[in-house]
Design an enzyme around this catalytic site. Structure first.
Site, PDB file in Angstrom:
ATOM      1  N   TYR A  80       0.838  -1.212   0.000  1.00 41.29           N
ATOM      2  CA  TYR A  80       0.000   0.000   0.000  1.00 41.29           C
ATOM      3  C   TYR A  80       0.872   1.261   0.000  1.00 41.29           C
ATOM      4  CZ  TYR A  80      -3.925   2.933   1.739  1.00 41.29           C
ATOM      5  OH  TYR A  80      -4.899   3.888   1.917  1.00 41.29           O
ATOM      6  N   LYS A  85       0.924   4.132  -2.808  1.00 46.03           N
ATOM      7  CA  LYS A  85       0.522   5.493  -2.446  1.00 46.03           C
ATOM      8  C   LYS A  85       1.657   6.493  -2.676  1.00 46.03           C
ATOM      9  CE  LYS A  85      -3.759   4.786  -1.221  1.00 46.03           C
ATOM     10  NZ  LYS A  85      -4.865   5.434  -1.963  1.00 46.03           N
TER      11      LYS A  85
HETATM   12  N1  CAA Z   1       5.863  -1.398  14.957  1.00 50.40           N
HETATM   13  C1  CAA Z   1       6.586  -2.386  15.472  1.00 50.40           C
HETATM   14  N2  CAA Z   1       6.122  -3.625  15.630  1.00 50.40           N
HETATM   15  C2  CAA Z   1       4.872  -3.865  15.248  1.00 50.40           C
HETATM   16  C3  CAA Z   1       4.047  -2.857  14.690  1.00 50.40           C
HETATM   17  C4  CAA Z   1       4.597  -1.580  14.551  1.00 50.40           C
HETATM   18  N3  CAA Z   1       3.895  -0.569  14.061  1.00 50.40           N
HETATM   19  N4  CAA Z   1       2.851  -3.407  14.380  1.00 50.40           N
HETATM   20  C5  CAA Z   1       2.910  -4.708  14.735  1.00 50.40           C
HETATM   21  N5  CAA Z   1       4.124  -4.965  15.266  1.00 50.40           N
HETATM   22  C6  CAA Z   1       4.601  -6.240  15.796  1.00 50.40           C
HETATM   23  C7  CAA Z   1       3.632  -6.834  16.806  1.00 50.40           C
HETATM   24  O1  CAA Z   1       3.835  -6.254  18.076  1.00 50.40           O
HETATM   25  C8  CAA Z   1       4.007  -8.301  16.755  1.00 50.40           C
HETATM   26  O2  CAA Z   1       5.193  -8.501  17.515  1.00 50.40           O
HETATM   27  P1  CAA Z   1       5.414  -9.814  18.424  1.00 50.40           P
HETATM   28  O3  CAA Z   1       5.285 -10.953  17.451  1.00 50.40           O
HETATM   29  O4  CAA Z   1       6.783  -9.623  18.989  1.00 50.40           O
HETATM   30  O5  CAA Z   1       4.326  -9.743  19.442  1.00 50.40           O
HETATM   31  C9  CAA Z   1       4.352  -8.490  15.305  1.00 50.40           C
HETATM   32  O6  CAA Z   1       4.635  -7.215  14.776  1.00 50.40           O
HETATM   33  C10 CAA Z   1       3.196  -9.085  14.517  1.00 50.40           C
HETATM   34  O7  CAA Z   1       3.701  -9.366  13.275  1.00 50.40           O
HETATM   35  P2  CAA Z   1       3.027 -10.445  12.332  1.00 50.40           P
HETATM   36  O8  CAA Z   1       3.825 -10.585  11.099  1.00 50.40           O
HETATM   37  O9  CAA Z   1       2.706 -11.699  13.120  1.00 50.40           O
HETATM   38  O10 CAA Z   1       1.736  -9.694  11.936  1.00 50.40           O
HETATM   39  P3  CAA Z   1       0.201  -9.997  12.128  1.00 50.40           P
HETATM   40  O11 CAA Z   1      -0.165 -11.091  11.210  1.00 50.40           O
HETATM   41  O12 CAA Z   1      -0.160 -10.046  13.565  1.00 50.40           O
HETATM   42  O13 CAA Z   1      -0.440  -8.631  11.533  1.00 50.40           O
HETATM   43  C11 CAA Z   1      -0.487  -6.426  10.639  1.00 50.40           C
HETATM   44  C12 CAA Z   1       0.335  -7.513  11.332  1.00 50.40           C
HETATM   45  C13 CAA Z   1      -1.377  -6.976   9.532  1.00 50.40           C
HETATM   46  C14 CAA Z   1       0.490  -5.459  10.026  1.00 50.40           C
HETATM   47  C15 CAA Z   1      -1.353  -5.738  11.703  1.00 50.40           C
HETATM   48  O14 CAA Z   1      -0.507  -5.273  12.711  1.00 50.40           O
HETATM   49  C16 CAA Z   1      -2.135  -4.575  11.152  1.00 50.40           C
HETATM   50  O15 CAA Z   1      -3.233  -4.720  10.623  1.00 50.40           O
HETATM   51  N6  CAA Z   1      -1.573  -3.356  11.275  1.00 50.40           N
HETATM   52  C17 CAA Z   1      -2.246  -2.135  10.795  1.00 50.40           C
HETATM   53  C18 CAA Z   1      -1.742  -1.762   9.455  1.00 50.40           C
HETATM   54  C19 CAA Z   1      -2.376  -0.459   9.085  1.00 50.40           C
HETATM   55  O16 CAA Z   1      -2.146   0.581   9.701  1.00 50.40           O
HETATM   56  N7  CAA Z   1      -3.200  -0.463   8.052  1.00 50.40           N
HETATM   57  C20 CAA Z   1      -3.864   0.713   7.648  1.00 50.40           C
HETATM   58  C21 CAA Z   1      -5.182   0.358   7.058  1.00 50.40           C
HETATM   59  S1  CAA Z   1      -6.175   1.778   6.770  1.00 50.40           S
HETATM   60  C22 CAA Z   1      -5.447   2.543   5.509  1.00 50.40           C
HETATM   61  O17 CAA Z   1      -4.580   2.043   4.864  1.00 50.40           O
HETATM   62  C23 CAA Z   1      -5.948   3.918   5.179  1.00 50.40           C
HETATM   63  C24 CAA Z   1      -4.862   4.897   5.184  1.00 50.40           C
HETATM   64  O18 CAA Z   1      -4.453   5.316   4.126  1.00 50.40           O
HETATM   65  C25 CAA Z   1      -4.343   5.428   6.457  1.00 50.40           C
END
Ligand code: CAA
Length: 246
Positions: A152, A156
């Site tokens: 994404y 973007k």
């Molecule tokens: N910084 C550091 N670590 C992070 C993090 C971050 N920002 N986010 C997640 N992590 C870490 C977690 O703490 C976890 O660590 P542990 O395993 O040590 O506990 C690990 O990453 C999880 O990683 P996985 O690969 O297992 O990921 P997951 O399958 O659980 O899912 C994800 C990860 C899909 C990225 C989920 O965190 C998520 O949905 N994040 C949001 C992403 C986001 O902001 N999307 C925006 C959508 S809206 C949009 O896009 C509109 C716009 O323009 C703003």
């Protein structure tokens, strides 16, 4: 303000609906595309009940052929397109080491290739008529990156690269090309982010809340009047202060 013809891609979505409404309220004739006809007709009826006549044209913006057909259909109904808002977009979030090729390709196709597909059929008419507005709806995450959004964020950021090139090529033709980069807005797309993750994101927004779609529509409207004709190649952040880079 002169009444114009506007095409908003993804107009039936959260931010798209607000953009269509604002442009219609500004006296413009507005069209959007759809892929699901039943959903789009229901949306159109709701908009009509609120006093806004929005034209619909079938087409997936990720397909060059469908996008061209969609543009021609919008023009058949409303006339030549003066204002194009490239708003359609999707997410397929996931950390990169787990990302599949379809997750990558779908996001690049719908969010970035679409910008070529839809702009290409309108640009020559704008150049001939010596007036145009092309506005990309990018994202804060194209500016700062986002954990879980390599696809994404790449698309973007690419949209703004497109903006600044097209702005240079078309400035002499009365066409401005700009980007709006929304932060986290209270749409279905953002509400699909897991609640705990979303809460952490909201905590990083200085205004302390998600944005609302009308706040993005306002930023889009800013670029449209003739008074805005000196503003081209800009990237307008509307993100509640979450990212202030320039
Ligand atoms: N910084 C550091 N670590 C992070 C993090 C971050 N920002 N986010 C997640 N992590 C870490 C977690 O703490 C976890 O660590 P542990 O395993 O040590 O506990 C690990 O990453 C999880 O990683 P996985 O690969 O297992 O990921 P997951 O399958 O659980 O899912 C994800 C990860 C899909 C990225 C989920 O965190 C998520 O949905 N994040 C949001 C992403 C986001 O902001 N999307 C925006 C959508 S809206 C949009 O896009 C509109 C716009 O323009 C703003």
């Amino acid at each position: 303000m002169t009444a114009r013809v506007a095409l908003v891609t993804g107009g039936t979505g959260g931010i798209g609906t607000a953009i269509c409404r604002r442009l219609a309220e500004g006296g413009h004739r507005v069209a959007t595309n759809f892929r699901n006809e039943d959903k789009a007709r229901a949306w159109q009826a709701q908009m009509q009940a609120a006093g806004h006549d929005i034209a619909l044209a079938a087409g997936d913006v990720g397909s060059p052929e469908e996008a061209e057909r969609m543009v021609r259909e919008a023009e058949r109904q409303l006339g030549p397109v003066d204002i194009l808002v490239n708003n359609a977009g999707i997410t397929r979030d996931g950390t990169f080491h787990k990302m599949t090729a379809p997750q990558w390709q779908e996001v690049i196709n719908t969010n970035l290739n679409s910008v070529f597909n839809v702009t290409r059929p309108v640009i020559e008419g704008m150049r001939d008529r010596k007036w145009g507005r092309i506005i990309q709806i990018s994202s804060i995450n194209g500016q700062k990156g986002q954990y879980g959004q390599a696809n994404y964020a790449a698309a973007k950021a690419g949209m703004h690269g497109f903006t600044i090139s097209l702005a240079q090529e078309n400035a002499r033709f009365g066409i401005t090309v700009n980007t709006v980069s929304p932060g986290y807005i209270g749409t279905d797309m953002v509400m699909a982010v897991p609640e705990d993750v979303r809460a952490k994101i909201v905590a990083q927004i200085p205004t302390g809340r998600l944005g609302n779609p009308d706040e993005i529509a306002y930023a889009v409207g800013f670029f449209i009047p003739d008074e805005a004709s000196w503003i081209t190649g800009a990237n307008l952040s509307a993100n509640g202060g979450q990212y202030m880079g320039w």
